[in-house]
Structure formats: C-alpha cells, structure tokens
Scaffold this active site. Structure first.
Site, mmCIF file in Angstrom:
data_model
loop_
_atom_site.group_PDB
_atom_site.id
_atom_site.type_symbol
_atom_site.label_atom_id
_atom_site.label_comp_id
_atom_site.label_asym_id
_atom_site.label_seq_id
_atom_site.Cartn_x
_atom_site.Cartn_y
_atom_site.Cartn_z
ATOM 1 N N THR A 66 0.909 -1.256 0.086
ATOM 2 C CA THR A 66 0.171 0.229 0.220
ATOM 3 C C THR A 66 0.978 1.200 0.081
ATOM 4 O OG1 THR A 66 -1.917 1.184 0.864
ATOM 5 C CG2 THR A 66 -0.277 0.127 2.180
ATOM 6 N N LYS A 70 3.321 1.465 -4.137
ATOM 7 C CA LYS A 70 2.758 0.824 -5.044
ATOM 8 C C LYS A 70 3.739 0.782 -6.447
ATOM 9 C CE LYS A 70 -1.794 0.778 -3.577
ATOM 10 N NZ LYS A 70 -3.900 0.937 -3.440
ATOM 11 N N GLY A 131 -5.948 9.946 -10.695
ATOM 12 C CA GLY A 131 -4.679 10.065 -9.285
ATOM 13 C C GLY A 131 -4.376 7.904 -9.765
HETATM 14 P P1 ATR Z 1 -4.805 8.161 -5.580
HETATM 15 O O1 ATR Z 1 -3.512 7.592 -6.230
HETATM 16 O O2 ATR Z 1 -5.310 7.368 -4.512
HETATM 17 O O3 ATR Z 1 -6.059 8.185 -7.039
HETATM 18 P P2 ATR Z 1 -4.014 11.109 -6.334
HETATM 19 O O4 ATR Z 1 -3.023 10.847 -6.973
HETATM 20 O O5 ATR Z 1 -3.885 11.970 -5.158
HETATM 21 O O6 ATR Z 1 -4.711 9.477 -4.984
HETATM 22 O O7 ATR Z 1 -5.419 11.114 -7.113
HETATM 23 C C1 ATR Z 1 -6.520 11.773 -5.895
HETATM 24 C C2 ATR Z 1 -7.162 12.546 -7.447
HETATM 25 O O8 ATR Z 1 -8.244 13.705 -6.190
HETATM 26 C C3 ATR Z 1 -6.548 13.821 -8.111
HETATM 27 O O9 ATR Z 1 -6.966 13.475 -9.702
HETATM 28 C C4 ATR Z 1 -6.595 15.374 -7.601
HETATM 29 O O10 ATR Z 1 -7.303 16.230 -8.068
HETATM 30 P P3 ATR Z 1 -5.772 17.080 -8.834
HETATM 31 O O11 ATR Z 1 -5.590 15.994 -10.086
HETATM 32 O O12 ATR Z 1 -6.842 18.684 -9.676
HETATM 33 O O13 ATR Z 1 -5.489 17.327 -7.491
HETATM 34 C C5 ATR Z 1 -8.604 14.544 -7.376
HETATM 35 N N1 ATR Z 1 -8.831 15.183 -5.542
HETATM 36 C C6 ATR Z 1 -8.041 15.442 -4.841
HETATM 37 N N2 ATR Z 1 -8.531 16.132 -4.127
HETATM 38 C C7 ATR Z 1 -9.507 16.885 -4.757
HETATM 39 C C8 ATR Z 1 -9.931 17.879 -3.908
HETATM 40 N N3 ATR Z 1 -10.256 18.782 -2.907
HETATM 41 N N4 ATR Z 1 -11.180 18.843 -4.943
HETATM 42 C C9 ATR Z 1 -11.204 17.954 -6.508
HETATM 43 N N5 ATR Z 1 -10.030 17.256 -6.760
HETATM 44 C C10 ATR Z 1 -9.831 16.226 -5.776
#
Ligand code: ATR
Length: 301
Positions: A66, A70, A131
């Site tokens: 995790t 990863k 993400g």
């Molecule tokens: P994971 O790898 O678990 O998918 P991540 O890479 O942190 O996590 O991705 C989270 C996604 O949620 C990202 O695309 C992020 O948008 P940005 O690319 O603009 O950063 C989105 N995200 C996180 N917080 C957010 C918020 N408050 N409002 C809208 N989108 C959000």
C-alpha cells in the site's frame, strides 16, 4: 492459532496502523480453516528493497503493498501480471513459486464492486480524479468493454495526460517484456471512446452517464461534511454512483446518490473484492465474501 506450519501473509506500507486488511483476511482464513495469518508491517521508503528480500528470505507467502510503495515496488519484483504492468502499480505479491510476482487487484476489485449492481460493458462511465485509482479503474473498464470513459478532474491537463497514457499503452506491444508471463488479454478488440474535462463539465457529462466513479478523497474521514464534487441535482435515478472512499461507509457522495434515487455502491465493496482476488492468488481458493464483508462492517461501525 499460529503454529510452526502457519503461512504468513501481510501488508507493507507506511502508515499501516489503520489498515482494515488484517481484520478482513484473518476472519477469512478462520472461516475457511486455513493455516494462515495476516500481519501489518510498517516499512519506510528507504527499506523497501530490503523488505522484499527479507520477505522472500522469511518464506512469507504473500504481501499486499500500500501507500507509498505501490509504484516503487515494481523494480524489486521478478515477474508481474499484465494489469500491474499497464497500471504501473502493484498492490499484491505472491511468493509461492519461489519468485516474487506482482499483481494489481485494485482494478478488478473496483469494477467487480460495480458489477454487483450492473454490467460495465457498453456503458458510459464518468470517473472523477486522475490519480492512481482512476488509472487502475480506467484500464480495467477498457478491457471489460466499456463504451465510453470521461475523466473529470480538478486539473484537466492531468486527465488529458492519463487518457493519452492509456491509449498509448493499450496499443503497445507487450510480447517483448520478459517479466510478463501471462498476456491473456486481446487488446485489438478494445473499442473505447475517451474524453476529459474539468469539474465544471460534471453536470453535463453526468446527464448522459450510466456510472459515476469518484476516486477523489473528498468526504474522507475526518472531512466527512465536505461538499461532494457531484451532488444530487446533477444525478438521475438510472445512475450508479460509486465512491471509493470507505471511511465513512456512507460518504456525503453516497448520501447525494440516495437523495437522487440513484444506485449507490460504497467504497467498502472495492476493498472487499480486491481482497477476494488476493485471497485467491495466495490460497488458490474462493474467498468467503460474506464473512469478509461482515468483519469489515463490524470493525468500522
Ligand atoms: P490516488 O492515487 O489514490 O488516486 P491521488 O493521486 O492523490 O490519489 O488522486 C486523487 C485525485 O483526486 C486527483 O486527481 C486530485 O485532483 P488533482 O489532479 O487536481 O490534484 C483529486 N482531488 C483531490 N482532492 C480534491 C479536491 N478537494 N477537489 C477536487 N479534486 C480533488
């Protein structure tokens, strides 16, 4: 009871204190009367290579991987499956062959959760976020015959580059990768439309969508009252709404889905189904889904 013959599996990450996996897997092993134990291991980034070597040396049967390992773990593995290769992330390792083989089961777990209520074939899917989770889910949907995927992200250019990546990888040749030992997917039949946009496009895209999957952390504990990115006024009653956040189980997005008479799919289901895949990889047996789900719900509530 742990004895001299007990097989050890576990999770490595940092932090791991809040992991729900020990509860879910140990309940499953007990129910199936399998001589396994599941243990959390906190591993710092700098120690990852040694941790994998050590796991092999200790004869550990399998691991979950995790945050934050990863992606980085891939370079320490002997083999991996096609989905782990496509997604560029491993969440499960199997050591049973004497080699370390990496899998990505997040992807199939997420889509299996939705398949509890609907097929994904020929559907229009909106994914919020760009993400790692969005990437895993988009690849799985692509190979399962989804018609159309629209990635909506706060930062639209990240959605654009994710789509570019997926398209490029789905059309590449995997045959020369010596670390891949099973290429069962016929990529030539994938016929998928992609689009992307920023959050202001959500209302319009949701009007024509069958399935919404929110991979953003909005609404996750402790920010449980944050306004979800998709609200009831944007939804319709034929929409399936999946939040991958599982703490709390009923997120603000799931509440909005209920308000709109849409079909909610909670985040706990993704955790459950990826766990079921891991169970099968390690033990060769079908997972006791009911026992696993009950153990998770009892522990969280
Ligand atoms: P994971 O790898 O678990 O998918 P991540 O890479 O942190 O996590 O991705 C989270 C996604 O949620 C990202 O695309 C992020 O948008 P940005 O690319 O603009 O950063 C989105 N995200 C996180 N917080 C957010 C918020 N408050 N409002 C809208 N989108 C959000």
């Amino acid at each position: 009871m742990v004895s001299g013959t007990t097989k050890v599996v576990g999770v490595i990450g940092n932090p791991v204190e809040h992991s729900l996996s020990p509860v879910m897997f140990n309940a499953a092993f007990e129910a199936k009367k399998l001589d396994y134990v599941y243990v959390p291991f906190k591993v710092e980034k700098k120690d990852l290579s040694n941790a994998i070597k050590g796991a092999k040396a200790f004869g550990i049967s399998g691991l979950n991987i995790t945050i934050p390992h990863k992606q980085n773990v891939i370079k320490y593995l002997d083999k991996f499956d096609i989905m782990a290769n496509l997604i560029g992330a491993v969440n499960t390792i199997d050591f049973s062959s004497g080699k370390s083989k990496g899998y990505n089961t997040d992807c199939v777990g997420a889509v299996q959760a939705i398949k509890e209520v609907s097929t994904v074939k020929n559907k229009n899917v909106v994914i919020i976020g760009a993400g790692g989770a969005a990437r895993a889910i988009a690849f799985q949907l692509a190979i399962e015959g989804t018609n159309n995927i629209i990635i909506i992200n706060r930062t639209a250019k990240k959605a654009k580059s994710l789509i570019y990546d997926i398209k490029t990888l789905l059309s590449s040749d995997f045959k020369n990768n010596s670390k891949l030992d099973d290429i069962k997917i016929d990529f030539s039949h994938i016929n998928l439309e992609f689009d992307y946009g920023s959050l202001d496009k959500l209302p319009k895209t949701l009007a024509n969508a069958d399935i919404l999957i929110d991979t953003s952390p909005v609404g996750m504990h402790p920010n449980i009252n944050d306004k979800p990115l998709a609200t009831a006024d944007m939804m319709h009653s034929n929409l399936i709404v999946n939040d991958i956040v599982y703490n709390p189980i009923e997120t603000s997005l799931i509440k909005e889905a209920k308000k709109a008479n849409a079909t909610p799919v909670t985040g706990i289901k993704m955790l459950l189904y990826q766990g079921a895949e891991n169970f099968k990889i390690w033990t060769g047996k079908e997972a006791p889904l009911d026992v696993m789900e009950k153990s998770l719900l009892n522990f969280i509530q």
